[in-house]
Design a protein around this motif. Structure first.
Motif, PDB file in Angstrom:
ATOM      1  N   SER A  77      54.674  49.066 -39.061  1.00 29.61           N
ATOM      2  CA  SER A  77      54.433  50.012 -37.970  1.00 29.61           C
ATOM      3  C   SER A  77      53.752  49.189 -36.896  1.00 29.61           C
ATOM      4  CB  SER A  77      53.532  51.156 -38.434  1.00 29.61           C
ATOM      5  OG  SER A  77      54.219  51.962 -39.349  1.00 29.61           O
ATOM      6  N   ALA A  78      54.425  49.024 -35.776  1.00 29.98           N
ATOM      7  CA  ALA A  78      53.911  48.154 -34.727  1.00 29.98           C
ATOM      8  C   ALA A  78      53.630  48.935 -33.460  1.00 29.98           C
ATOM      9  CB  ALA A  78      54.913  47.046 -34.433  1.00 29.98           C
ATOM     10  N   GLN A  79      52.762  48.371 -32.661  1.00 29.58           N
ATOM     11  CA  GLN A  79      52.522  48.856 -31.313  1.00 29.58           C
ATOM     12  C   GLN A  79      53.037  47.751 -30.404  1.00 29.58           C
ATOM     13  OE1 GLN A  79      48.396  48.979 -31.966  1.00 29.58           O
ATOM     14  NE2 GLN A  79      48.478  50.885 -33.082  1.00 29.58           N
ATOM     15  N   GLU A  80      53.916  48.125 -29.475  1.00 30.77           N
ATOM     16  CA  GLU A  80      54.521  47.120 -28.603  1.00 30.77           C
ATOM     17  C   GLU A  80      54.370  47.527 -27.149  1.00 30.77           C
ATOM     18  OE1 GLU A  80      58.869  45.085 -27.786  1.00 30.77           O
ATOM     19  OE2 GLU A  80      58.258  45.483 -29.845  1.00 30.77           O
ATOM     20  N   THR A  81      54.112  46.548 -26.316  1.00 31.80           N
ATOM     21  CA  THR A  81      54.090  46.730 -24.872  1.00 31.80           C
ATOM     22  C   THR A  81      55.049  45.729 -24.265  1.00 31.80           C
ATOM     23  OG1 THR A  81      51.774  47.426 -24.926  1.00 31.80           O
ATOM     24  CG2 THR A  81      52.652  46.703 -22.798  1.00 31.80           C
ATOM     25  N   ASP A  82      55.987  46.221 -23.461  1.00 34.23           N
ATOM     26  CA  ASP A  82      56.963  45.382 -22.769  1.00 34.23           C
ATOM     27  C   ASP A  82      56.691  45.450 -21.270  1.00 34.23           C
ATOM     28  OD1 ASP A  82      58.121  45.191 -25.291  1.00 34.23           O
ATOM     29  OD2 ASP A  82      59.730  46.591 -24.829  1.00 34.23           O
ATOM     30  N   VAL A  83      56.638  44.293 -20.637  1.00 36.63           N
ATOM     31  CA  VAL A  83      56.490  44.212 -19.187  1.00 36.63           C
ATOM     32  C   VAL A  83      57.845  43.792 -18.632  1.00 36.63           C
ATOM     33  CG1 VAL A  83      55.286  43.108 -17.261  1.00 36.63           C
ATOM     34  CG2 VAL A  83      54.056  43.576 -19.410  1.00 36.63           C
ATOM     35  N   LEU A  84      58.351  44.575 -17.680  1.00 37.93           N
ATOM     36  CA  LEU A  84      59.679  44.324 -17.107  1.00 37.93           C
ATOM     37  C   LEU A  84      59.577  44.106 -15.599  1.00 37.93           C
ATOM     38  CD1 LEU A  84      59.897  46.653 -19.461  1.00 37.93           C
ATOM     39  CD2 LEU A  84      62.255  46.635 -18.792  1.00 37.93           C
ATOM     40  N   PHE A  85      60.405  43.203 -15.107  1.00 36.95           N
ATOM     41  CA  PHE A  85      60.584  43.016 -13.669  1.00 36.95           C
ATOM     42  C   PHE A  85      62.040  43.293 -13.352  1.00 36.95           C
ATOM     43  CE2 PHE A  85      57.141  39.474 -13.165  1.00 36.95           C
ATOM     44  CZ  PHE A  85      56.138  40.405 -13.283  1.00 36.95           C
ATOM     45  N   LYS A  86      62.282  43.873 -12.197  1.00 38.29           N
ATOM     46  CA  LYS A  86      63.651  44.063 -11.733  1.00 38.29           C
ATOM     47  C   LYS A  86      63.980  42.891 -10.821  1.00 38.29           C
ATOM     48  CE  LYS A  86      66.686  47.806 -10.535  1.00 38.29           C
ATOM     49  NZ  LYS A  86      66.750  49.210 -10.108  1.00 38.29           N
ATOM     50  N   LYS A  87      64.948  42.072 -11.255  1.00 34.54           N
ATOM     51  CA  LYS A  87      65.340  40.877 -10.513  1.00 34.54           C
ATOM     52  C   LYS A  87      66.831  40.948 -10.224  1.00 34.54           C
ATOM     53  CE  LYS A  87      61.906  37.818 -12.590  1.00 34.54           C
ATOM     54  NZ  LYS A  87      61.723  36.535 -13.291  1.00 34.54           N
ATOM     55  N   ASP A  88      67.199  40.776  -8.980  1.00 32.05           N
ATOM     56  CA  ASP A  88      68.609  40.831  -8.576  1.00 32.05           C
ATOM     57  C   ASP A  88      69.281  42.110  -9.082  1.00 32.05           C
ATOM     58  OD1 ASP A  88      68.425  38.315  -7.285  1.00 32.05           O
ATOM     59  OD2 ASP A  88      68.734  37.297  -9.211  1.00 32.05           O
ATOM     60  N   GLY A  89      68.544  43.215  -9.045  1.00 30.21           N
ATOM     61  CA  GLY A  89      69.101  44.513  -9.413  1.00 30.21           C
ATOM     62  C   GLY A  89      69.127  44.820 -10.899  1.00 30.21           C
ATOM     63  N   ALA A  90      68.590  43.914 -11.740  1.00 31.68           N
ATOM     64  CA  ALA A  90      68.629  44.130 -13.191  1.00 31.68           C
ATOM     65  C   ALA A  90      67.227  43.992 -13.786  1.00 31.68           C
ATOM     66  CB  ALA A  90      69.564  43.127 -13.854  1.00 31.68           C
ATOM     67  N   TRP A  91      66.908  44.886 -14.712  1.00 30.69           N
ATOM     68  CA  TRP A  91      65.626  44.804 -15.415  1.00 30.69           C
ATOM     69  C   TRP A  91      65.678  43.682 -16.438  1.00 30.69           C
ATOM     70  CZ3 TRP A  91      61.545  47.159 -13.611  1.00 30.69           C
ATOM     71  CH2 TRP A  91      61.694  48.307 -12.848  1.00 30.69           C
ATOM     72  N   LYS A  92      64.583  42.943 -16.554  1.00 34.79           N
ATOM     73  CA  LYS A  92      64.436  41.889 -17.560  1.00 34.79           C
ATOM     74  C   LYS A  92      63.037  41.967 -18.158  1.00 34.79           C
ATOM     75  CE  LYS A  92      68.375  39.679 -17.036  1.00 34.79           C
ATOM     76  NZ  LYS A  92      69.307  39.392 -18.093  1.00 34.79           N
ATOM     77  N   VAL A  93      62.931  41.720 -19.451  1.00 37.48           N
ATOM     78  CA  VAL A  93      61.628  41.672 -20.117  1.00 37.48           C
ATOM     79  C   VAL A  93      61.010  40.312 -19.815  1.00 37.48           C
ATOM     80  CG1 VAL A  93      60.420  41.748 -22.324  1.00 37.48           C
ATOM     81  CG2 VAL A  93      62.429  43.185 -21.970  1.00 37.48           C
TER      82      VAL A  93
END
Length: 145
Positions: free
Chosen positions: A118-134
């Motif tokens: 059982s994990a707790q996860e946080t993902d930070v995403l940036f939108k670059k060139d119109g696409a989300w990336k982690v």
């Protein structure tokens, strides 16, 4: 005037996808690729400059790819990955987001042993060139009780 009214009616009826919903959809596809062991798709969700915090320390994308590729080649795989309590925060500019959630992950290790976390996860995403990336993940696993 009739054409403008018709166009307005079509646009008004079309579902409007918010940035938050884009991120939720991204997270659903990202985690589904992981659960399906679809590494060809899974790696495409990441920015090349990814950093991660795992219990053992900071891990970059090439290290993670090498570790996961070996696990799969040796017979390991994800059995299930179920998310709950998903929260999404989007930057005012709409080009950055943080998604946090709880994940219940069952994995078959190369030796056949099942791990249940059982994990707790946080993902930070940036939108670059119109696409989300982690760009960053903080993963905090806890053995399931």
């Amino acid at each position: 005037m009739i054409l403008e009214a018709a166009l307005f009616a079509v646009l008004a009826a079309a579902p409007v996808q918010t940035t938050e919903q884009e991120v939720r959809d991204f997270e659903a596809r990202f985690n589904a690729a992981y659960a399906a062991n679809d590494m060809a798709s899974y790696w495409g969700f990441y920015d090349e400059a990814l950093t991660q915090w795992w219990p053992e320390g900071r891990v970059d994308l090439p290290t993670y790819q090498k570790q996961w590729t070996k696990l799969l080649a040796d017979g390991g795989k994800v059995i299930s990955n179920v998310l709950s309590d998903v929260r999404v925060h989007v930057s005012p500019a709409g080009d950055a987001a943080v998604a946090s959630y709880k994940a219940r992950v069952v994995t078959r290790q190369a030796d056949g042993k099942l791990t249940d976390e059982s994990a707790q996860e946080t993902d930070v995403l940036f939108k670059k060139d119109g696409a989300w990336k982690v760009v960053h993940i903080h993963y905090d696993p806890k053995p399931a009780k």
